[in-house]
Design an enzyme around this catalytic site. Structure first.
Site, short mmCIF file in Angstrom:
data_model
loop_
_atom_site.label_atom_id
_atom_site.label_comp_id
_atom_site.label_asym_id
_atom_site.label_seq_id
_atom_site.Cartn_x
_atom_site.Cartn_y
_atom_site.Cartn_z
N PHE A 53 -11.87 -30.14 -16.98
CA PHE A 53 -11.31 -28.78 -16.82
C PHE A 53 -10.00 -28.87 -16.07
CE2 PHE A 53 -10.75 -24.67 -14.75
CZ PHE A 53 -10.90 -23.82 -15.84
N ASP A 87 -5.95 -34.88 -11.50
CA ASP A 87 -6.18 -33.49 -11.11
C ASP A 87 -7.18 -33.48 -9.96
OD1 ASP A 87 -7.26 -30.93 -10.87
OD2 ASP A 87 -7.08 -30.49 -13.00
N LYS A 90 -6.74 -24.91 -4.84
CA LYS A 90 -8.01 -24.55 -4.21
C LYS A 90 -8.02 -24.71 -2.68
CE LYS A 90 -11.18 -24.90 -8.11
NZ LYS A 90 -11.82 -23.59 -8.08
C1 LIG Z 1 -10.16 -29.63 -11.61
C2 LIG Z 1 -9.56 -28.28 -11.80
N1 LIG Z 1 -8.33 -28.19 -12.33
C3 LIG Z 1 -7.72 -27.01 -12.50
C4 LIG Z 1 -8.34 -25.83 -12.16
C5 LIG Z 1 -7.64 -24.52 -12.37
O1 LIG Z 1 -7.32 -23.96 -11.15
P1 LIG Z 1 -6.96 -22.40 -11.04
O2 LIG Z 1 -8.20 -21.64 -11.31
O3 LIG Z 1 -6.44 -22.24 -9.62
O4 LIG Z 1 -5.89 -22.13 -12.05
C6 LIG Z 1 -9.63 -25.88 -11.62
C7 LIG Z 1 -10.35 -24.65 -11.28
O5 LIG Z 1 -11.55 -24.60 -11.20
C8 LIG Z 1 -10.25 -27.13 -11.43
O6 LIG Z 1 -11.48 -27.24 -10.92
#
Ligand SMILES: Cc1ncc(COP(=O)(O)O)c(C=O)c1O
Length: 400
Positions: free
Chosen positions: A135, A220, A249
């Site tokens: 994700f 990420d 986050k």
């Molecule tokens: C690993 C990862 N990347 C990207 C995101 C996307 O972040 P945002 O919701 O702040 O756009 C998330 C959100 O849960 C995530 O867990």
């Protein structure tokens, strides 16, 4: 205003993409939150791994209030000290040789990373590799890299060649990546898939493969970064450095901020005018992030996270219940594994008893509490867990 009034108004005025969340929260103190009906909950999800200092931490409140009163916004037409301080602080934590671009969210951090690696790629590179069930966010570029078919496919095509490989499978990755690959986008542990770690040594294998083929390694750490695993960044536990790192986050402790960090040649890959964001690096959000980093350091929260995470894991493992298969994860980022697809019932029954946890998949619940959680608070949850599981089993049986 009661929870049910608020839920009714929510349903009438907000788009249905989140459904209607079951609980309306009004107040948070430390690891506790309160709903609109005055019920108290132990917050074991922290806004999905965001509120790392808990709620209302004096350091965060002071930093945000002070910055809002001093200078709340500048745009990127002007330099301000907080963004410079925060970039310097992150570079220091990461070990130097890096530069930072600030965003407002995780998905924007990945969008920045995507443009950065395209800018840095040599000729002939035209495809990306990412992990199945991974994700990376909901905006188009990040979504194109997201390995969850059900949320990606309705919105394609994205105009990008993205090839998905099984998470943690170095052989499959090696088959997929050659000298035509722009970049590999991965999470060290897949958060939204249910806190699923890659096998030990995987990140080092990815690093070596990217070095061999010249593909960029984008890691990420939006969910895993800023202390969640008991390290500042999960990759530091494996002594591997990516080419590009994305954060969000926990960085702002509840204020919206993300970051895309480029190392080595990726630090200066953007040309002037290549990218931008009106609110990215906003002074209030940067002040919050500085307070988060400072407090993690002064309160020894990395070590605390490791100790509390081990305690949580050990106590979950000590529960003998037919619905509980065990746990996985690291630091204060854990998954409760079930023997049956009753996670939604477990989440609901936990909330009824005053615990907020998250059904991340049909048979998995995610636990990601504030990093300031105490052994006593963990103990209260563990004591209630068998009753929660009993009630969830009963609810599932009734439903059948
Ligand atoms: C690993 C990862 N990347 C990207 C995101 C996307 O972040 P945002 O919701 O702040 O756009 C998330 C959100 O849960 C995530 O867990």
């Amino acid at each position: 205003m009661t929870s049910s009034d608020l839920r009714e108004r929510f349903e009438a005025s907000l788009m249905p993409n989140y459904g209607v969340p079951p609980i309306a929260l009004t107040l948070g103190r430390g690891c506790e939150v309160y709903d609109a009906d005055g019920r108290q909950y132990l917050d074991l999800i922290a806004g999905i791994a965001v509120s790392s200092l808990g709620h209302g931490h004096p350091a965060l409140v002071k930093a945000v209030a002070h910055q809002a009163a001093t200078l709340a916004h500048t745009s990127n037409l002007f330099v301000h000290e907080r963004e410079v301080q925060l970039a310097e602080r992150l570079i220091g934590l990461l070990g130097g040789d890096a530069k930072v671009f600030f965003t407002n969210s995780g998905t924007e951090a990945n969008e920045a990373a995507l443009k950065l690696v395209k800018r840095a790629a040599g000729p002939g590179r035209h495809y990306f590799v990412a992990a199945e069930r991974g994700f990376h966010g909901r905006s188009s570029g990040s979504l194109a890299l997201t390995g969850k078919d059900s949320i990606r496919e309705p919105f394609g095509p994205f105009g990008m060649d993205v090839r998905f490989v099984p998470h943690g499978d170095l052989e499959a990755l090696t088959e997929a990546v050659d000298e035509h690959c722009v970049a590999v986008f991965l999470e060290p542990t897949q958060g939204e898939a249910g806190v699923v770690p890659a096998p030990e040594g995987y990140l080092a294998g990815v690093r070596a493969l990217c070095d061999r083929t010249g593909a960029a390694f984008v890691l990420d750490e939006i969910q895993s970064g800023i202390g969640r695993t008991g390290e500042w960044f999960a990759h530091q536990g494996e002594a591997v450095r990516p080419d590009v790192l994305t954060l969000a986050k926990g960085l702002g402790g509840g204020l919206p901020i993300g970051a895309c960090v480029g190392f080595g040649r990726f630090a200066d890959a953007f040309h002037k005018g290549d990218h931008g964001s009106t609110f990215g690096g906003n002074p209030v959000a940067c002040a919050a992030a500085l307070a988060v980093i400072e407090t993690i350091e002064t309160e020894g929260l990395l070590a605390h996270t490791k100790v509390m995470g081990d305690l949580l894991a050990e106590q979950i493992e000590g529960i003998d219940h037919p619905l509980l298969a065990g746990q996985r994860g690291s630091g204060l980022w854990r998954a409760l594994r079930l023997t049956a697809p009753h996670a939604a019932h477990v989440q609901e029954q936990a909330a009824v008893r005053g615990f907020l946890i998250n059904a991340v998949s049909p048979d998995t619940l995610r636990i990601a509490p504030p990093l300031v959680i105490t052994p006593e608070q963990i103990g209260v949850f563990i004591e209630a867990l068998p009753t929660v599981l009993d009630a969830a089993e009963a609810a599932a049986t009734k439903e059948q």
